[in-house]
Design a protein around this motif. Structure first.
Motif: not given
Length: 181
Positions: A119-125, A127-137, A140-142
């Motif tokens: 399974r995997s989990v993704e956390y997403i932030f 902002a107005n101009e930027v999106t940052l995501s952290y994926l755990i699969f 692996k981490r991305r």
């Protein structure tokens, strides 16, 4: 028939209006000012590199409208990507910094060593101009950084950077963000 046409027209206008990306307060200040000064602190920065030589560099800035004297602090992000080969700049406004810090502290740092099976989990932030995501699969981490607010000036509407080898360097970004608050 006329009502159907007006309904469809209204729906299309609504979708176009609400789907447009918004600018950061920093970009608005820079674009609205006739004369602007940007102070950059080159000694405080965080940098991420991909395996193919792409980079994203974050550093604190202060923007000053020289006519009105209005000032704001922000995070500047400079991205150099290879497909297409281009450099872009985006900002995270002062009003978004505290939430960005909270996101990293609550949803990224505690899970840097987390691993899953099947399974995997993704956390997403966002902002107005930027999106940052952290994926755990699984093991692996991305970390992915996407610029949200750019015209399609090169035939590419998706400016994105990702890394799997430098995820731990998110702590450096957190330190830079904390200097802005």
């Amino acid at each position: 028939m006329k009502n159907l046409f007006l309904s469809i027209l209204f729906l299309m206008i609504s979708i176009m209006t609400f789907s447009q990306n918004t600018e950061s307060s920093t970009r608005k200040l820079i674009n609205d000012a006739t004369f602007t000064r940007v102070n950059r602190d080159w000694s405080t920065f965080a940098e991420l590199k991909s395996g193919i030589g792409e980079t994203v560099r974050f550093y604190p800035i202060e923007v000053i409208d020289l006519k009105s004297g209005e000032k704001t602090k922000a995070l500047q992000l400079d991205m150099q990507i290879k497909n297409p080969t281009i450099s872009k700049t985006a900002w995270v406004g002062i009003e978004e910094i505290e939430e960005f810090v909270t996101f990293i502290e609550k949803y990224v740092i505690p899970f840097l060593e987390l691993k899953y099976n099947d399974r995997s989990v993704e956390y997403i932030f966002n902002a107005n101009e930027v999106t940052l995501s952290y994926l755990i699969f699984e093991r692996k981490r991305r970390l992915t950084i996407k610029l949200n607010n750019y015209d399609d000036d090169c035939g590419c509407s998706n400016y994105m950077f990702w890394t799997e080898t430098q995820v731990e360097k998110i702590t450096g970004l957190l330190e830079v963000l904390k200097t802005i608050k």
